[in-house]
Enzyme design. Structure first.
Site, PDB file in Angstrom:
ATOM      1  N   PHE A  93      -5.757   4.946   1.027  1.00 35.56           N
ATOM      2  CA  PHE A  93      -4.854   3.804   0.861  1.00 35.56           C
ATOM      3  C   PHE A  93      -5.029   3.236  -0.547  1.00 35.56           C
ATOM      4  CE2 PHE A  93      -5.484   4.011   5.430  1.00 35.56           C
ATOM      5  CZ  PHE A  93      -4.212   3.815   5.915  1.00 35.56           C
ATOM      6  N   ILE A  96      -7.036  -0.571  11.554  1.00 32.85           N
ATOM      7  CA  ILE A  96      -8.062   0.434  11.826  1.00 32.85           C
ATOM      8  C   ILE A  96      -9.388  -0.021  11.211  1.00 32.85           C
ATOM      9  CG2 ILE A  96      -6.470   2.375  12.048  1.00 32.85           C
ATOM     10  CD1 ILE A  96      -7.023   3.098   9.159  1.00 32.85           C
ATOM     11  N   TYR A 137      -7.644   7.179  12.456  1.00 33.51           N
ATOM     12  CA  TYR A 137      -6.905   7.465  13.685  1.00 33.51           C
ATOM     13  C   TYR A 137      -7.519   8.606  14.490  1.00 33.51           C
ATOM     14  CZ  TYR A 137      -3.396   4.272  11.904  1.00 33.51           C
ATOM     15  OH  TYR A 137      -2.753   3.152  11.443  1.00 33.51           O
ATOM     16  N   PHE A 177       2.180   9.534   3.744  1.00 36.24           N
ATOM     17  CA  PHE A 177       2.570   9.358   5.144  1.00 36.24           C
ATOM     18  C   PHE A 177       3.150   7.977   5.416  1.00 36.24           C
ATOM     19  CE2 PHE A 177      -2.009   8.278   5.097  1.00 36.24           C
ATOM     20  CZ  PHE A 177      -1.991   7.016   5.679  1.00 36.24           C
ATOM     21  N   ASP A 178       2.952   7.023   4.522  1.00 35.27           N
ATOM     22  CA  ASP A 178       3.519   5.694   4.753  1.00 35.27           C
ATOM     23  C   ASP A 178       3.431   4.893   3.462  1.00 35.27           C
ATOM     24  OD1 ASP A 178       4.699   3.603   6.075  1.00 35.27           O
ATOM     25  OD2 ASP A 178       2.864   2.881   7.008  1.00 35.27           O
ATOM     26  N   TYR A 201       0.829  -1.203   0.000  1.00 33.00           N
ATOM     27  CA  TYR A 201       0.000   0.000   0.000  1.00 33.00           C
ATOM     28  C   TYR A 201       0.863   1.252   0.000  1.00 33.00           C
ATOM     29  CZ  TYR A 201       1.181   0.689   4.916  1.00 33.00           C
ATOM     30  OH  TYR A 201       1.861   0.908   6.081  1.00 33.00           O
TER      31      TYR A 201
END
Length: 570
Positions: free
Chosen positions: A357, A315, A341, A295-296, A285
């Site tokens: 995502f 999540i 989050y 962010f990731d 992802y």
């Protein structure tokens, strides 16, 4: 000193009202012009609006006499002079001089007595028949009929959704006055402003100005003071009656009623199975915010994200968004913050952030899965089937479910050889090779708990990976009955010990034992278990017979299999 009623409320109100009418006659014999003189010392390049009668203005000024002596200054009070124009609140000359001014324009204004305080002046401040000079800088202008002004200067090509009443937004802004003075900036705090829209959490003008924005859009919102902080200001940085200009960039948008949004990017034509709650997934992802900020990424770690779904390991939005995927599918999952989050965020994910995502499903399985066997070809004669103990030679291609090749005996140019059921391959492979005939071709899919498990094989097989083996069986040598490493093909000699003990000394050494067993195998009278080291088998057989461990076997120690069930030698 304020010009007009606000400056000298107690002592000049009557004079102001008198002179603003312009009815006083010019004072004769003073040698001064009776005309208003205006010098435009600075005019900004951009002037979208000028002062008209009825407008409200905020301006700074310095008031002097003709000899340069200062009698008043708004700068000394650190506060602009705020007043309506053309409504009798100013001396007539100033009422006229302000008309047509732009914000940030600077004018030198010379006002004759007949348009100022006339023959009476202002006691102790303005002598009678004084010509007044004002250095005026216009800071702000608005009208009671003004509305919020919106100027969009960037709009993204795609705008699937716009701000509606009750939405929650995250945006950056620079807040300035009409003259460009910065009074606040979220950029300086390095933190977005996060708020609901249209429910009274913002000043009314901002509530209205944000409606209809897209994520990624940039707009300038100009708000008159009666839709902002009004006559009092905010008590800190924003003065009373100030028009406000917000340069806004919208980063994020959601509604508390939102659920996840799924956009299928690529769905394989062949999708035999879709993920369900309780499955274990491996996927790649990229995680971004709505404005595209990364962010990731699992790709940056060169490792899939591996997790159970539907059981709270991820999540809630991802738990839901990963249901129903196919192996090889690519989809986009948009997760609102209450399913991500939340208000607090995590790490480099801001609070109240919508998450995007883009996932690629590599494989998935369920802990209850067994192997899957698909036979693609069987020869006409397929009567002899593989079983535990058989010695097999076969070719294979090993790959992951996404087609990534891990290993191939064809590429190596040699077969893979094992004894079935001896633990020489992973359990799933052992199961997949059962009941196979020579010449048969089949595909065996092995879940990780029957393959290499969570650990995988470092540098070769990823942890928790489902494996796909395309197999062709080339040779099958039948094994011995379970528990035997050597069998006789005929009757066993009643004088077996004597035949082995060639020198007749009543003791058999390892060399004699080994020579005899190999001779029986060579002549077809006996058979060793296929696929194992013959010398090791013979040595183990001898060791089992040498019960006292003295390196030789006596007639008393020597026993056949049916005489000593716990040994597997003869």
């Amino acid at each position: 000193m304020a010009i007009g009623a606000r400056g000298w409320r107690s002592r000049s109100l009557l004079l102001l009202l008198l002179w603003v009418t312009g009815q006083a006659a010019p004072v004769a014999g003073l040698g001064v012009s009776s005309e208003l003189q205006i010098e435009r010392r600075f005019v900004p390049e951009e002037c979208p609006r000028t002062v008209r009668s009825g407008d409200f203005v905020r301006y700074h000024y310095v008031g002097t006499f003709l000899d340069g002596q200062k009698f008043d200054s708004s700068y000394d009070r650190d506060s602009t002079f705020n007043v309506f124009v053309g409504k009798g609140q100013l001396i007539a000359g100033m009422d006229q001089a302000l008309v047509g001014m732009c914000v940030n324009e600077r004018r030198f204004v010379t006002i004759p007595p007949n348009l100022a305080y006339g023959s009476e002046g202002v006691s102790g401040v303005i002598p009678p028949n004084s010509v007044l000079h004002f250095d005026v800088l216009l800071m702000d202008i608005w009208n009671s009929e003004d509305q919020v002004q919106i100027e969009t200067y960037f709009k993204p090509p795609s705008c699937p959704r716009t701000i509606q009443v009750s939405d929650f937004v995250r945006y950056h802004y620079n807040g300035t006055f009409l003259d460009g003075t910065l009074f606040d900036s979220s950029h300086n705090r390095m933190k977005t402003y996060d708020t609901y829209v249209g429910i009274g959490w913002l000043i009314p003008g901002m509530d209205k100005g944000l409606l209809g924005m897209c994520v990624g859009e940039k707009r300038i919102i100009t708000i008159p003071p009666f839709l902002a902080y009004g006559e009092e200001g905010d008590g800190k940085d924003i003065p009373g009656q100030a028009s406000l200009v917000f340069d806004v960039a919208l980063l994020d948008l959601h509604n508390p009623k939102d659920s996840i949004a799924i956009e299928n990017k690529v769905v394989p034509e062949n999708c035999e199975r879709r993920s369900q709650s309780g499955d274990f997934l491996r996927y790649h992802y990229n995680g971004t915010l709505l404005d595209g900020t990364l962010f990731d990424s699992s790709y940056s770690r060169n490792h899939t994200f591996d997790t159970y779904i539907g059981q709270g390991y991820v999540i809630p939005g991802m738990d839901e968004g990963l249901l129903g995927v196919c192996i090889g599918e690519r989809r986009r999952i948009v997760v609102p913050p209450h399913l991500g989050y939340g208000e607090e965020g995590r790490g480099n994910i801001p609070g109240s952030a919508v998450l995007v995502f883009d996932i690629h499903v590599i494989d998935f399985h369920n802990p209850s899965d067994s192997i899957s066997v698909t036979s693609h070809y069987k020869p006409a004669d397929c009567s002899v089937l593989s079983k535990k103990g058989d010695y097999l030679k076969y070719h294979y291609n090993a790959s992951l479910l996404d087609g990534t090749l891990l290993d191939s005996t064809w590429n190596l140019g040699k077969t893979y050889n094992i004894v079935l059921g001896s633990g020489q391959v992973v359990l799933g492979m052992d199961m997949g090779l059962r009941e196979m005939c020579v010449g048969e071709k089949r595909t065996v899919i092995i879940p990780p708990h029957l393959g290499y498990g969570e650990a995988g094989v470092d540098g070769e097989v990823p942890g928790s990976a489902v494996l796909v083996f395309d197999i062709e069986l080339l040779e099958l040598v039948s094994g011995l009955p379970e528990g035997y490493m050597f069998i006789w093909n005929g009757e066993v000699s009643p004088n077996l010990f004597e035949e082995i003990d060639k020198d007749g000394n009543g003791e058999v050494l390892l060399e004699e034992f080994s020579e005899y067993i190999h001779a029986q195998v060579a002549t077809g009278k006996g058979r060793l278990a296929p696929g194992f080291n013959a010398e090791m088998i013979v040595k183990n057989m001898f060791t089992n017979q040498d019960r006292n461990g003295d390196g030789k076997v006596t007639a008393e120690e020597f026993k056949l299999k049916d005489q000593e069930a716990k040994h597997d030698e003869l």
